[in-house]
Design a protein around this motif. Structure first.
Motif, mmCIF file in Angstrom:
data_model
loop_
_atom_site.group_PDB
_atom_site.id
_atom_site.type_symbol
_atom_site.label_atom_id
_atom_site.label_comp_id
_atom_site.label_asym_id
_atom_site.label_seq_id
_atom_site.Cartn_x
_atom_site.Cartn_y
_atom_site.Cartn_z
ATOM 1 N N ASP A 31 0.942 -1.219 0.229
ATOM 2 C CA ASP A 31 0.137 0.126 0.133
ATOM 3 C C ASP A 31 0.694 1.343 -0.019
ATOM 4 N N ARG A 32 2.133 1.127 0.686
ATOM 5 C CA ARG A 32 2.812 2.351 0.839
ATOM 6 C C ARG A 32 3.496 2.636 -0.625
ATOM 7 N N THR A 33 4.039 1.438 -1.127
ATOM 8 C CA THR A 33 4.548 1.520 -2.357
ATOM 9 C C THR A 33 3.671 2.438 -3.517
ATOM 10 N N ILE A 34 2.555 1.866 -3.393
ATOM 11 C CA ILE A 34 1.454 2.205 -4.358
ATOM 12 C C ILE A 34 1.241 3.694 -4.019
ATOM 13 N N LEU A 35 0.889 4.071 -2.945
ATOM 14 C CA LEU A 35 0.577 5.538 -2.634
ATOM 15 C C LEU A 35 1.806 6.470 -2.761
ATOM 16 N N THR A 36 2.849 6.121 -2.637
ATOM 17 C CA THR A 36 4.204 6.903 -2.963
ATOM 18 C C THR A 36 4.346 7.094 -4.437
ATOM 19 N N ALA A 37 4.039 6.013 -5.154
ATOM 20 C CA ALA A 37 4.098 6.056 -6.487
ATOM 21 C C ALA A 37 2.910 7.127 -7.193
ATOM 22 N N LEU A 38 1.864 6.926 -6.760
ATOM 23 C CA LEU A 38 0.724 7.628 -7.315
ATOM 24 C C LEU A 38 0.871 9.091 -6.902
ATOM 25 N N ALA A 39 1.443 9.446 -5.527
ATOM 26 C CA ALA A 39 1.390 10.790 -5.279
ATOM 27 C C ALA A 39 2.783 11.346 -5.858
ATOM 28 N N CYS A 40 3.613 10.702 -6.577
ATOM 29 C CA CYS A 40 4.426 11.479 -7.611
ATOM 30 C C CYS A 40 4.123 11.550 -9.005
ATOM 31 N N ASP A 95 -6.580 -4.094 -8.052
ATOM 32 C CA ASP A 95 -7.299 -4.524 -6.607
ATOM 33 C C ASP A 95 -7.079 -3.691 -5.692
ATOM 34 N N ARG A 96 -5.763 -3.275 -5.541
ATOM 35 C CA ARG A 96 -5.242 -2.720 -4.158
ATOM 36 C C ARG A 96 -5.642 -1.043 -4.499
ATOM 37 N N VAL A 97 -5.489 -0.710 -5.288
ATOM 38 C CA VAL A 97 -5.712 0.641 -5.731
ATOM 39 C C VAL A 97 -7.163 0.884 -5.601
ATOM 40 N N ARG A 98 -7.910 -0.164 -6.004
ATOM 41 C CA ARG A 98 -9.559 0.093 -5.527
ATOM 42 C C ARG A 98 -9.932 -0.232 -4.125
ATOM 43 N N ARG A 99 -9.440 -1.018 -3.625
ATOM 44 C CA ARG A 99 -9.442 -1.026 -1.955
ATOM 45 C C ARG A 99 -9.033 0.089 -1.357
ATOM 46 N N LEU A 100 -7.853 0.813 -1.593
ATOM 47 C CA LEU A 100 -7.551 2.111 -1.265
ATOM 48 C C LEU A 100 -8.737 3.143 -1.373
ATOM 49 N N GLN A 101 -9.204 3.121 -2.589
ATOM 50 C CA GLN A 101 -10.237 3.960 -2.875
ATOM 51 C C GLN A 101 -11.634 3.684 -1.978
ATOM 52 N N ASP A 102 -11.886 2.354 -1.888
ATOM 53 C CA ASP A 102 -13.227 2.015 -1.297
ATOM 54 C C ASP A 102 -13.231 2.237 0.229
ATOM 55 N N THR A 103 -11.805 2.239 0.737
ATOM 56 C CA THR A 103 -11.572 2.576 2.256
ATOM 57 C C THR A 103 -11.615 3.968 2.718
ATOM 58 N N GLY A 104 -11.465 4.915 1.630
ATOM 59 C CA GLY A 104 -11.327 6.304 1.740
ATOM 60 C C GLY A 104 -9.960 6.695 2.053
ATOM 61 N N VAL A 105 -8.897 5.835 1.838
ATOM 62 C CA VAL A 105 -7.322 6.151 1.915
ATOM 63 C C VAL A 105 -7.184 7.242 0.655
ATOM 64 N N ILE A 106 -7.392 6.648 -0.723
ATOM 65 C CA ILE A 106 -7.140 7.583 -1.714
ATOM 66 C C ILE A 106 -8.757 8.099 -2.181
ATOM 67 N N LEU A 107 -8.851 9.504 -2.026
ATOM 68 C CA LEU A 107 -10.008 10.261 -2.230
ATOM 69 C C LEU A 107 -10.234 10.804 -3.634
ATOM 70 N N ARG A 162 1.277 18.487 0.701
ATOM 71 C CA ARG A 162 1.692 17.274 0.234
ATOM 72 C C ARG A 162 0.913 16.265 1.041
ATOM 73 N N PRO A 163 0.908 15.167 0.698
ATOM 74 C CA PRO A 163 0.191 13.951 1.391
ATOM 75 C C PRO A 163 1.040 13.550 2.772
ATOM 76 N N PRO A 164 0.228 13.180 3.681
ATOM 77 C CA PRO A 164 0.574 12.729 4.863
ATOM 78 C C PRO A 164 1.707 11.643 4.780
ATOM 79 N N ALA A 165 2.466 11.516 5.575
ATOM 80 C CA ALA A 165 3.357 10.271 5.849
ATOM 81 C C ALA A 165 2.530 9.157 5.848
ATOM 82 N N PHE A 166 2.879 8.237 4.916
ATOM 83 C CA PHE A 166 2.157 6.777 5.219
ATOM 84 C C PHE A 166 3.125 5.935 5.156
#
Length: 144
Positions: free
Chosen positions: A6-15, A37-49, A140-144
């Motif tokens: 999740d952290r790898t995905i969020l870091t890459a998407l933030a860039c 699937d992970r990105v969708r889960r991060l969206q569904d759980t509200g981590v990615i807005l 910038r995004p918060p630390a994850f």
């Protein structure tokens, strides 16, 4: 709870939020369907807005940025907030504690635009303005 993937995905998407599933999967060492699937889960759980475009104010002719602190007059906070929301030159605003009710970021083409903009708030609040010289840390995004 976020794991390392999740952290790898969020870091890459933030860039680069437009990175392909394949490139993201290669970077993370997993398959493209796993990334999807992970990105969708991060969206569904509200981590990615959502995903956004970064626009250059300078490229649109806005050469100045100002921070304006608004201290609402008694009984004027609600209409002040509405006026702030409807002013397109205000690109960000926070409702804060303390004497100032709101702190806003304003984009200007030149310094001559500042007084007319502030005058629209004269019956609702006092203002205190600072011109931004530089921005060492943009939102910038918060630390994850």
């Amino acid at each position: 709870m976020l794991d390392d993937l999740d952290r790898t995905i969020l870091t890459a998407l933030a860039c680069d939020a437009r990175v392909s599933w394949k490139d993201l999967a290669d970077e993370a060492g997993v398959s493209s369907p796993t990334i999807r699937d992970r990105v969708r889960r991060l969206q569904d759980t509200g981590v990615i807005l959502g995903f956004a475009v970064k626009v250059s104010p300078a490229a649109l002719g806005y050469s100045l940025e100002a921070i304006v602190r608004f201290k609402p007059f008694p009984g004027k906070q609600h209409i002040l907030e509405q006026q702030i929301q409807s002013t397109d030159r205000i690109v960000q605003c926070d409702k804060v504690t303390g004497e100032d009710g709101f702190v806003a970021r304003v984009l200007l083409r030149d310094i001559g635009e500042l007084d007319p903009l502030l005058e629209t708030f004269g019956r609702m609040a006092t203002t205190n303005t600072s011109i931004v010289k530089s921005c060492p840390v943009r939102m910038r995004p918060p630390a994850f």
